[in-house]
Design a protein around this motif. Structure first.
Motif, short mmCIF file in Angstrom:
data_model
loop_
_atom_site.label_atom_id
_atom_site.label_comp_id
_atom_site.label_asym_id
_atom_site.label_seq_id
_atom_site.Cartn_x
_atom_site.Cartn_y
_atom_site.Cartn_z
N PRO A 59 0.80 -1.07 -0.09
CA PRO A 59 0.07 0.19 -0.04
C PRO A 59 0.76 1.11 -0.05
CG PRO A 59 0.00 -1.25 2.31
CD PRO A 59 0.77 -1.82 1.27
N ALA A 60 2.15 1.30 0.31
CA ALA A 60 3.15 2.13 -0.04
C ALA A 60 4.15 1.74 -1.01
CB ALA A 60 3.79 2.66 1.31
N PRO A 61 5.06 2.78 -1.42
CA PRO A 61 6.09 2.47 -2.41
C PRO A 61 7.29 1.62 -1.95
CG PRO A 61 5.57 4.73 -2.49
CD PRO A 61 4.87 4.27 -1.54
N VAL A 62 8.19 0.88 -2.51
CA VAL A 62 9.12 0.16 -2.37
C VAL A 62 10.27 0.56 -3.15
CG1 VAL A 62 10.22 -1.86 -1.87
CG2 VAL A 62 8.04 -1.50 -1.01
N THR A 63 11.62 0.47 -2.69
CA THR A 63 12.74 0.71 -3.66
C THR A 63 13.53 -0.61 -3.35
OG1 THR A 63 14.09 2.11 -2.25
CG2 THR A 63 12.63 3.04 -3.95
N GLY A 64 14.00 -1.03 -4.46
CA GLY A 64 14.92 -2.28 -4.36
C GLY A 64 16.34 -2.11 -5.07
N TYR A 65 17.42 -2.46 -4.69
CA TYR A 65 18.79 -2.46 -5.35
C TYR A 65 19.32 -3.86 -5.19
CZ TYR A 65 23.29 -1.24 -6.94
OH TYR A 65 24.55 -0.96 -7.69
N THR A 66 19.52 -4.50 -6.17
CA THR A 66 19.81 -5.88 -6.24
C THR A 66 21.70 -5.91 -6.22
OG1 THR A 66 18.14 -6.48 -7.53
CG2 THR A 66 20.22 -8.02 -7.77
N LEU A 67 22.01 -6.76 -5.21
CA LEU A 67 23.47 -6.68 -4.92
C LEU A 67 24.14 -8.09 -5.49
CD1 LEU A 67 23.07 -5.84 -1.28
CD2 LEU A 67 24.19 -4.30 -2.98
N GLU A 68 23.36 -9.19 -5.38
CA GLU A 68 23.84 -10.36 -5.82
C GLU A 68 22.87 -11.27 -6.52
OE1 GLU A 68 25.34 -12.60 -2.69
OE2 GLU A 68 26.69 -10.96 -2.22
N GLY A 69 22.85 -12.16 -7.44
CA GLY A 69 22.07 -13.15 -7.87
C GLY A 69 21.29 -12.63 -9.12
N ALA A 70 19.71 -13.36 -9.05
CA ALA A 70 18.95 -12.68 -10.02
C ALA A 70 17.48 -12.99 -9.47
CB ALA A 70 19.15 -13.27 -11.40
N TRP A 71 16.59 -12.23 -9.45
CA TRP A 71 15.25 -12.25 -9.09
C TRP A 71 14.38 -11.69 -10.00
CZ3 TRP A 71 12.31 -8.20 -7.19
CH2 TRP A 71 13.12 -7.26 -7.18
N GLY A 72 12.99 -11.60 -9.74
CA GLY A 72 12.09 -11.20 -10.47
C GLY A 72 10.67 -11.29 -9.94
N TYR A 73 9.51 -10.78 -10.56
CA TYR A 73 8.21 -11.04 -10.33
C TYR A 73 7.53 -11.52 -11.41
CZ TYR A 73 9.10 -7.35 -6.70
OH TYR A 73 9.70 -6.38 -5.82
N VAL A 83 10.17 -13.95 -6.92
CA VAL A 83 10.96 -15.30 -7.10
C VAL A 83 12.43 -15.24 -7.63
CG1 VAL A 83 9.00 -16.72 -7.90
CG2 VAL A 83 10.35 -15.64 -9.54
N VAL A 84 13.12 -16.13 -7.15
CA VAL A 84 14.60 -16.29 -7.29
C VAL A 84 14.58 -17.02 -8.61
CG1 VAL A 84 16.96 -17.26 -6.77
CG2 VAL A 84 15.14 -16.31 -4.73
N ASP A 85 15.31 -16.49 -9.57
CA ASP A 85 15.85 -16.93 -10.85
C ASP A 85 16.17 -18.38 -10.82
OD1 ASP A 85 17.36 -17.46 -13.08
OD2 ASP A 85 16.57 -15.69 -14.02
N PRO A 86 15.74 -19.17 -11.56
CA PRO A 86 15.96 -20.82 -11.45
C PRO A 86 17.47 -21.05 -11.85
CG PRO A 86 14.20 -20.75 -12.69
CD PRO A 86 14.56 -19.24 -12.24
N GLU A 87 17.88 -20.32 -12.88
CA GLU A 87 19.16 -20.65 -13.59
C GLU A 87 20.40 -19.88 -12.88
OE1 GLU A 87 19.45 -19.09 -17.55
OE2 GLU A 87 17.35 -20.11 -18.04
N VAL A 88 20.11 -18.92 -11.84
CA VAL A 88 21.28 -18.27 -11.13
C VAL A 88 21.06 -19.12 -9.81
CG1 VAL A 88 22.08 -16.27 -9.99
CG2 VAL A 88 21.15 -16.25 -12.37
N GLY A 89 19.90 -19.18 -9.14
CA GLY A 89 19.73 -20.05 -7.88
C GLY A 89 19.98 -19.15 -6.30
N HIS A 90 19.98 -17.83 -6.70
CA HIS A 90 20.09 -17.12 -5.37
C HIS A 90 20.11 -15.69 -5.52
CE1 HIS A 90 24.11 -16.34 -7.07
NE2 HIS A 90 24.36 -15.32 -6.40
N MET A 91 19.80 -14.88 -4.60
CA MET A 91 19.72 -13.46 -4.52
C MET A 91 20.00 -12.62 -3.39
SD MET A 91 16.74 -12.19 -2.99
CE MET A 91 16.02 -11.01 -3.70
N LYS A 92 20.23 -11.58 -3.47
CA LYS A 92 20.83 -10.48 -2.42
C LYS A 92 20.08 -9.22 -2.71
CE LYS A 92 23.97 -10.61 0.57
NZ LYS A 92 25.27 -10.42 1.24
N CYS A 93 19.47 -8.52 -2.08
CA CYS A 93 18.63 -7.25 -2.56
C CYS A 93 18.49 -6.38 -1.09
CB CYS A 93 17.41 -7.39 -3.44
SG CYS A 93 16.78 -5.79 -3.92
N LEU A 94 18.69 -5.21 -1.36
CA LEU A 94 18.41 -3.91 -0.40
C LEU A 94 16.93 -3.48 -0.55
CD1 LEU A 94 19.71 -2.44 2.09
CD2 LEU A 94 20.22 -0.85 0.27
#
Length: 177
Positions: free
Chosen positions: A80-94, A118-129
């Motif tokens: 119900p409010a905005p979010v920002t994200g910055y990806t540090l490692e891996g791969a993910w999406g919606y 979801v964490v991208d199945p080809e990369v298999g991990h993620m880290k996001c701020l």
């Protein structure tokens, strides 16, 4: 001594004067993350961990590192409010969008967004701020509410986690600004 500290020290001589904060201003929050101490990471799902960086109860926001060490759904939720994200490692999406976040990707999510992270199945991990400017409403596959988190519930969960693992509740409360 690092070269950055050496450069900063060069400006701190007798002619330099610190400008004080206004009387009721909050102090800055500065720390380095201890990636080796697993106690700072709170499990929030199977293979999914969260580490708080900031709690701002006055504005209802919080900043968190989220990491997942295997592919799959991290969470399905509405904002119900905005979010920002910055990806540090891996791969993910919606699942609801056709992009993939990789290191260096920045995201702005407007209020009203509902998605399945979801964490991208080809990369298999993620880290996001992530910076949540308001609550998270957890939903099922049909969009029905199944849970809720805001800055207050998140803070209480982290305090309990840190109290239970020996770091103490103050490990979380020191992040309040």
């Amino acid at each position: 001594m690092s070269s950055a500290i050496t450069r900063l020290e060069a400006y701190k001589d007798d002619t330099m004067k610190r400008i004080p904060l206004p009387e009721h201003a909050a102090r800055e929050l500065f720390f380095t993350t201890d990636e080796d101490d697993e106690r700072v990471w709170m499990p929030i799902g199977d293979g999914i961990l969260a580490r708080p960086m900031l709690f701002n109860p006055v504005q209802g926001s919080w900043v968190t590192l989220i990491k997942a060490d295997k592919p799959g759904i991290v969470s399905r939720h509405r904002h119900p409010a905005p979010v920002t994200g910055y990806t540090l490692e891996g791969a993910w999406g919606y699942l609801e969008h056709d992009w993939t976040a990789t290191p260096g990707s920045f995201l702005f999510e407007p209020a009203g967004e509902t998605h399945t992270l979801v964490v991208d199945p080809e990369v298999g991990h993620m880290k996001c701020l992530f910076h949540n400017f308001g609550p998270l409403i957890f939903v099922d596959a049909e969009g029905n509410q199944t849970g809720y988190d805001d800055v207050f519930t998140r803070l209480e969960k982290f305090k309990a986690h840190y109290e239970a693992n020996g770091l103490g509740a103050e490990f979380a409360t020191r992040l309040i600004r």
